[in-house]
Enzyme design. Structure first.
Site, PDB file in Angstrom:
ATOM      1  N   SER A   1       0.800  -1.218   0.000  1.00  0.00           N
ATOM      2  CA  SER A   1       0.000   0.000   0.000  1.00  0.00           C
ATOM      3  C   SER A   1       0.835   1.272   0.000  1.00  0.00           C
ATOM      4  CB  SER A   1      -0.942  -0.006   1.197  1.00  0.00           C
ATOM      5  OG  SER A   1      -0.189   0.043   2.386  1.00  0.00           O
TER       6      SER A   1
ATOM      7  N   LYS B   1     -12.477  -2.565   2.029  1.00  0.00           N
ATOM      8  CA  LYS B   1     -11.884  -1.625   1.068  1.00  0.00           C
ATOM      9  C   LYS B   1     -12.791  -1.547  -0.170  1.00  0.00           C
ATOM     10  CE  LYS B   1      -7.354  -1.646   3.115  1.00  0.00           C
ATOM     11  NZ  LYS B   1      -6.533  -2.677   3.731  1.00  0.00           N
TER      12      LYS B   1
ATOM     13  N   HIS C   1      -5.735  -4.841  -0.950  1.00  0.00           N
ATOM     14  CA  HIS C   1      -5.749  -3.709  -1.887  1.00  0.00           C
ATOM     15  C   HIS C   1      -5.907  -4.178  -3.334  1.00  0.00           C
ATOM     16  CE1 HIS C   1      -4.929  -0.260   0.701  1.00  0.00           C
ATOM     17  NE2 HIS C   1      -4.147  -1.056   1.399  1.00  0.00           N
TER      18      HIS C   1
HETATM   19  C1  LIG Z   1      -6.255  -3.162   5.131  1.00  0.00           C
HETATM   20  C2  LIG Z   1      -5.383  -4.346   5.175  1.00  0.00           C
HETATM   21  C3  LIG Z   1      -5.571  -5.359   6.125  1.00  0.00           C
HETATM   22  C4  LIG Z   1      -6.592  -5.243   7.221  1.00  0.00           C
HETATM   23  O1  LIG Z   1      -7.875  -5.414   6.713  1.00  0.00           O
HETATM   24  P1  LIG Z   1      -9.129  -5.235   7.716  1.00  0.00           P
HETATM   25  O2  LIG Z   1     -10.215  -6.028   7.092  1.00  0.00           O
HETATM   26  O3  LIG Z   1      -9.383  -3.762   7.772  1.00  0.00           O
HETATM   27  O4  LIG Z   1      -8.700  -5.765   9.024  1.00  0.00           O
HETATM   28  C5  LIG Z   1      -4.774  -6.481   6.055  1.00  0.00           C
HETATM   29  N1  LIG Z   1      -3.822  -6.605   5.112  1.00  0.00           N
HETATM   30  C6  LIG Z   1      -3.599  -5.638   4.194  1.00  0.00           C
HETATM   31  C7  LIG Z   1      -2.541  -5.828   3.157  1.00  0.00           C
HETATM   32  C8  LIG Z   1      -4.364  -4.479   4.203  1.00  0.00           C
HETATM   33  O5  LIG Z   1      -4.132  -3.529   3.311  1.00  0.00           O
END
Ligand SMILES: *Cc1c(COP(=O)(O)O)cnc(C)c1O
Length: 392
Positions: free
Chosen positions: A180, A239, A208
């Site tokens: 990210s 997301k 992502h």
């Molecule tokens: C956002 C994210 C998470 C966490 O996801 P949630 O469902 O908000 O707990 C885990 N791994 C990656 C790579 C992320 O970008």
């Protein structure tokens, strides 16, 4: 008690002084491309709302309908009295979408990653993890007894040298599908080749990437044409797929069956709430029926990337709506983001320790919901503000 109080105060003041203290900005509206911040309407370029579903009317209606039909909450974990038909349906829909045998829901992807490694691996096994993997993977690995190997970021030679040395029974390579901070996509073609050569399994955290890249939003494996060679996928509904919360793992029947029996965040944490479950099903309906949603996202991404380069900025990342705009100097990056907010463009500056020293940047995230006009406004403001600060 006073000792702890001192320790906490020292830590907090160190954060204030080094500028790493995080202030939360209060938003006075729902999550959209235009949000209400500091008594102003600002254009939002920092949400993970890649498909603009966070406040989509179809998603909201699905959630409302689910509350009426299935209730607000379950007050139970899955195996006691917390599994409804919609939970089984969402699991089925996820496994169909990702073409895996089965899937299991979690409260978040953080929990999914926290609950998988210790469940499927023991001290005879080994993990190979990219050094820039998400915090939840790092924590999940800490909980398990497998031998831990950390390879340099996307460094395939290093990964291979570690695989070569390993004598462990089961080997698991784990990587973020998209990183990210840089917006780069993991080299899954090379990783899956190595996995075959050294008889290892591959797990990808596609938070992502799900609903963002690959055929129909299938993710990073599909983007690289090696989807079938990914053994385990973890991802989020928080997301692109609606933006509320909830996570999942998709994999083989046997792995999912074991997770249901032994994975601690699954066993000992509440079942996903009905409105979130039904809204997530609706998110999958939308991406299955509206292929234009990806077209708009791709168009917005390439349009922004090209125009920001033309404006004289240096950017990073691959073919992905995360666009890091390199400023290098932490202070300048901070000032630029502040100036942009004054012009009602909301973006976030990242500096050490979140990214390496002298690699400060502003991260822009595009959404299929952004209009061309909104993107043009952002580009113009970037130009003006950066010229005022002698950045370009
Ligand atoms: C956002 C994210 C998470 C966490 O996801 P949630 O469902 O908000 O707990 C885990 N791994 C990656 C790579 C992320 O970008």
């Amino acid at each position: 008690m006073s000792d702890l109080k001192n320790k906490i105060e020292n830590q907090l003041s160190a954060m204030y002084e080094s500028g790493t203290y995080k202030n939360e900005r209060i938003i006075g509206s729902s999550q959209e491309t235009s949000i209400f911040v500091n008594n102003n309407d600002v254009l939002n370029f920092c949400a993970n709302n890649y498909l603009g579903l966070a406040n989509d009317i179809r998603i909201k209606n699905a959630a409302i309908q689910a509350i009426n039909e299935w209730g607000y909450g379950l007050a139970s974990v899955r195996f006691i009295c917390g599994t409804q038909e919609i939970h089984k349906l969402l699991e089925k829909r996820v496994s169909n979408f990702l073409k895996k045998e089965d899937a299991i829901l979690y409260s978040s992807c953080f929990d999914a990653n926290g609950g998988i490694f210790e469940t499927i691996l023991d001290e005879n096994d080994a993990i190979f993890s990219d050094e820039l993997n998400h915090a939840s993977i790092i924590d999940g690995i800490r909980l398990c007894r497998a031998q831990k190997n950390r390879y340099k970021h996307v460094d395939m030679e290093h990964l291979e040298s570690l695989l070569k040395k390993s004598t462990s029974k089961t080997k698991l390579i784990v990587t973020d599908g998209v990183f990210s901070m840089d917006g780069n996509i993991a080299p899954l073609k090379e990783i899956t080749e190595l996995s075959k050569r050294y008889d290892a399994l591959v797990m990808v955290d596609d938070c992502h990437a799900t609903g963002v890249i690959g055929a129909n939003g299938m993710g990073s494996g599909s983007y690289h044409g090696v989807h079938d060679s990914i053994d385990i996928i973890s991802s989020t509904f928080g997301k692109a797929l609606g933006g509320a919360s909830g996570g999942f793992i998709a994999s083989s029947h046997k792995i999912i069956e074991l997770l249901r029996q032994k994975s601690r965040p699954y066993l000992f944490s509440n079942s996903m709430a009905p409105p979130l479950v039904s809204a997530s099903i609706e998110a999958l309906n939308i991406i299955n029926s509206d292929s234009f949603i990806f077209e708009r996202l791709n168009e917005n991404t390439s349009y922004f990337r090209q125009r920001i380069i033309d404006a004289g900025f240096e950017i990073r990342g691959d073919d992905h709506p995360i666009v890091p705009i390199m400023i290098y100097d932490a202070k300048k990056a901070m000032e630029l983001s502040k100036k942009l907010l004054e012009k009602n463009i909301y973006v976030i500056a990242f500096s050490f320790p979140v990214v390496p020293k002298e690699k400060a940047r502003i991260r822009v995230q595009l959404s299929s919901a952004h209009t061309k006009n909104q993107i043009d406004l952002a580009i113009d403001s970037f130009k003006e503000c950066a010229q005022e600060l002698n950045i370009i």
